[in-house]
Write an enzyme that holds these catalytic residues in place. Structure first.
Site, PDB file in Angstrom:
ATOM      1  N   ASP A 277     -12.082 -12.725  69.040  1.00 23.10           N
ATOM      2  CA  ASP A 277     -12.710 -13.425  67.889  1.00 23.10           C
ATOM      3  C   ASP A 277     -13.233 -12.156  67.223  1.00 23.10           C
ATOM      4  OD1 ASP A 277     -14.070 -15.466  66.865  1.00 23.10           O
ATOM      5  OD2 ASP A 277     -15.658 -14.533  67.326  1.00 23.10           O
TER       6      ASP A 277
ATOM      7  N   GLU B 222      -8.045 -11.300  66.109  1.00 22.61           N
ATOM      8  CA  GLU B 222      -8.458 -12.205  64.846  1.00 22.61           C
ATOM      9  C   GLU B 222      -8.924 -11.366  63.825  1.00 22.61           C
ATOM     10  OE1 GLU B 222     -10.625 -15.434  62.609  1.00 22.61           O
ATOM     11  OE2 GLU B 222     -11.698 -13.755  63.878  1.00 22.61           O
TER      12      GLU B 222
HETATM   13  C1  LAG Z   1     -14.679 -15.874  64.004  1.00 15.97           C
HETATM   14  N1  LAG Z   1     -13.743 -15.243  64.041  1.00 15.97           N
HETATM   15  O1  LAG Z   1     -13.721 -14.078  63.418  1.00 15.97           O
HETATM   16  C2  LAG Z   1     -14.746 -17.396  64.378  1.00 15.97           C
HETATM   17  O2  LAG Z   1     -13.069 -17.866  64.307  1.00 15.97           O
HETATM   18  C3  LAG Z   1     -15.583 -18.470  63.422  1.00 15.97           C
HETATM   19  O3  LAG Z   1     -15.158 -19.677  64.111  1.00 15.97           O
HETATM   20  C4  LAG Z   1     -17.011 -17.962  63.796  1.00 15.97           C
HETATM   21  O4  LAG Z   1     -17.982 -18.555  62.934  1.00 15.97           O
HETATM   22  C5  LAG Z   1     -17.032 -16.421  63.560  1.00 15.97           C
HETATM   23  N2  LAG Z   1     -15.992 -15.479  63.730  1.00 15.97           N
HETATM   24  C6  LAG Z   1     -18.089 -15.943  64.571  1.00 15.97           C
HETATM   25  O5  LAG Z   1     -17.759 -15.857  65.873  1.00 15.97           O
HETATM   26  C7  LAG Z   1     -18.427 -19.793  63.382  1.00 15.97           C
HETATM   27  C8  LAG Z   1     -18.826 -20.730  62.089  1.00 15.97           C
HETATM   28  C9  LAG Z   1     -19.996 -20.155  61.353  1.00 15.97           C
HETATM   29  C10 LAG Z   1     -21.106 -19.758  62.484  1.00 15.97           C
HETATM   30  C11 LAG Z   1     -20.643 -18.959  63.544  1.00 15.97           C
HETATM   31  C12 LAG Z   1     -21.703 -18.783  64.736  1.00 15.97           C
HETATM   32  O6  LAG Z   1     -17.864 -20.518  61.441  1.00 15.97           O
HETATM   33  O7  LAG Z   1     -20.193 -20.750  60.589  1.00 15.97           O
HETATM   34  O8  LAG Z   1     -22.386 -19.395  61.979  1.00 15.97           O
HETATM   35  O9  LAG Z   1     -19.468 -19.357  64.039  1.00 15.97           O
HETATM   36  O10 LAG Z   1     -21.852 -20.141  65.428  1.00 15.97           O
HETATM   37  C13 LAG Z   1     -23.436 -20.007  62.041  1.00 15.97           C
HETATM   38  C14 LAG Z   1     -23.951 -20.685  60.764  1.00 15.97           C
HETATM   39  C15 LAG Z   1     -24.609 -19.498  59.963  1.00 15.97           C
HETATM   40  C16 LAG Z   1     -25.563 -18.768  60.628  1.00 15.97           C
HETATM   41  C17 LAG Z   1     -24.911 -18.485  62.017  1.00 15.97           C
HETATM   42  C18 LAG Z   1     -25.893 -17.732  62.843  1.00 15.97           C
HETATM   43  O11 LAG Z   1     -22.905 -21.628  60.123  1.00 15.97           O
HETATM   44  O12 LAG Z   1     -25.110 -19.957  58.679  1.00 15.97           O
HETATM   45  O13 LAG Z   1     -26.037 -17.501  59.692  1.00 15.97           O
HETATM   46  O14 LAG Z   1     -24.458 -19.458  62.792  1.00 15.97           O
HETATM   47  O15 LAG Z   1     -26.828 -18.635  63.353  1.00 15.97           O
END
Ligand code: LAG
Ligand code: CA
Length: 469
Positions: free
Chosen positions: A197, A228
């Site tokens: 990831d 990735e």
């Molecule tokens: C990835 N690949 O490089 C994953 O496929 C993707 O699903 C991951 O983001 C990202 N990298 C980090 O591992 C996902 C969500 C984000 C989420 C993050 C952490 O797409 O939206 O962010 O996982 O849970 C979330 C909130 C953000 C916040 C963050 C930290 O959406 O607003 O800033 O958490 O608390």
């Protein structure tokens, strides 16, 4: 190196996104083995934050690690071990989504899914343990607010916090050792490889150092790795920086196949090296993934299960074509809510995957991998592996081609096709794989066959030498 998935030459893995270990074990035994799938990509296996602030238990909480203990929303370690062994026994391998770029996000604190305490604001993760000194701090990150915000600068992309997630410093021997120990534990259990990831957000040399600390599989050979890296020709980081480390995700393919299905003429150009697409032997491809199907990482105007006919054509074509290593997505319903977690009970435990009498899934699970135009194409890809593409024809919104003299594939956007084509295959009567042999195709001594498609739902025909008769 790192490019053998260790599944006896099989060619397709399926991402059972957010499935519980108990359900995956059953799916290996009752479906995946029979259909010829190589393996399963599972959701992150390690301890993660239980997010309630911002959103009640979103799927993305699993991308906020708390430790490398193996209790997650999908189950406990004993269930994981049982799943890996049962799948392996029927020839289906497990590939772990490894989140090692970062730990949980700033502002998050509490207890993780395995009971470890953590405090992200103090960079304190006693369950590993990691503490402040193991993270990239502002001195290493050139951005003004500490977050990744300039994709033109590798130091910014790799040493800053991705969306506020506490960023580990993988150049440190200690950090490498903790991550390698996690991987080695999984290899001991029987895992065959890893999705790395956020590999784009780590230095290739640091990933290499970690790989050098990872053991061979118990049966011999290096684990399978796919990294990735979202490279859409829009930043400083290129997929080619990672090809020496295994396969690399090719997100440009998602865009290309969407264009190709919307306008069959564009299928002539679905692999475009002029567009810097990764060479076939290192390209890890998919029509959509858990992020871009809901507008997260690398999202856009892609094809997903929400347009079933286009989706079936996109996946079937991808599995028939001679490019890359393929992963099939298996989703759950989320409507317009891009944070919604898996189908769950009132206490947020994940619901079982229900299998209906017609083989489809219930309880909110989509199970694209069980759609016959997708499921039955795994056998096609396995049968034609290593052959070239021949007899390409693309006209009147119909496309057809052969793979060596081993297989033939045709698809008609309108659902109708009636043509006599040179298949290049040996004479004989073949079974259409898509319809489980309800349709048969006769190839004459000159390799010609009368190809008829009359099905607006699954407008595809595919047959192979050595297939069912
Ligand atoms: C990835 N690949 O490089 C994953 O496929 C993707 O699903 C991951 O983001 C990202 N990298 C980090 O591992 C996902 C969500 C984000 C989420 C993050 C952490 O797409 O939206 O962010 O996982 O849970 C979330 C909130 C953000 C916040 C963050 C930290 O959406 O607003 O800033 O958490 O608390
Ligand atoms: Ca990083």
């Amino acid at each position: 190196q790192y490019t053998d998935p260790h599944c006896n030459g099989k060619q397709v893995i399926v991402h059972l996104f957010e499935w519980k270990w108990t359900d995956i074990a059953l799916e290996c035994e009752r479906f995946l083995a029979k259909k010829g799938f190589c393996g399963v990509q599972v959701s992150p296996v390690n301890e993660h934050a239980m997010v309630t602030k911002d959103y009640p238990r979103p799927w993305w909480e699993r991308y906020q690690p708390v430790s490398y203990k193996l209790t997650s929303r999908s189950g406990i370690e004993a269930e994981f071990v049982d799943m890996v062994q049962r799948c392996k026994k029927v020839g289906v391998r497990v590939f772990v989504d490894a989140v090692v770029n970062h730990m949980a996000g700033l502002g998050r604190t509490g207890t993780g899914t395995a009971g470890s305490t953590f405090n992200s604001d103090n960079y304190d993760f006693p369950g590993v343990p990691f503490s402040r000194q193991h993270f990239n701090m502002r001195d290493r990150c050139p951005s003004h607010d500490g977050n990744v915000n300039n994709y033109g600068d590798p130091n910014n992309v790799r040493n800053c916090h991705l969306v506020g997630l506490t960023d580990l410093d993988q150049s440190q021997d200690y950090v490498q050792n903790m991550i390698a120990a996690f991987f080695n534990h999984l290899i001991d259990i029987g895992v065959a490889g890893f999705r790395i990831d956020a590999a784009k957000h780590m230095w290739p040399k640091d990933i290499t150092a970690i790989q050098n600390k990872v053991k061979d599989l118990p049966e011999g050979g290096r684990p399978f790795f796919y990294h990735e890296v979202i490279d859409q020709n829009d930043g400083a980081i290129k997929t080619t920086e990672y090809t020496a480390l295994g396969y690399v995700t090719e997100f440009r393919y998602c865009q290309k196949i969407a264009w190709g299905i919307r306008n069959f003429g564009d299928l002539n150009n679905v692999v475009d090296y002029g567009w810097h697409m990764t060479q076939s032997s290192h390209a890890f491809i998919f029509v959509d993934n858990h992020d871009n199907q809901r507008g997260h990482g690398g999202g856009g105007n892609l094809i997903t299960h929400k347009s079933p006919k286009d989706y079936k054509m996109a996946v079937a074509f991808t599995l028939a074509y001679d490019y890359g290593f393929t992963r099939v997505m298996s989703s759950y319903e989320f409507g317009d809510d891009s944070s919604l977690g898996p189908p769950h009970n009132a206490d947020f435990t994940t619901k079982d995957v229900l299998i209906n009498s017609d083989g489809s899934c219930g309880n909110g699970w989509i199970c694209e991998h069980r759609w016959r135009a997708i499921a039955n194409m795994a056998a096609f890809r396995n049968a034609v592996a290593g052959t070239d593409k021949r007899k390409w024809r693309n006209e009147n919104d119909q496309v057809s081609f052969a793979r060596g003299n081993k297989g033939f594939f045709a698809m008609a956007k309108s659902g109708h096709m009636d043509a006599t084509l040179d298949t290049g295959l040996p004479a004989g009567v073949y079974c259409d794989l898509i319809t489980d042999c309800a349709q048969k195709i006769t190839v004459d001594g000159s390799g010609s066959a009368h190809i008829v498609i009359n099905n607006n739902n699954d407008p595809i025909i595919a047959f192979v030498v050595g297939g069912p008769t």
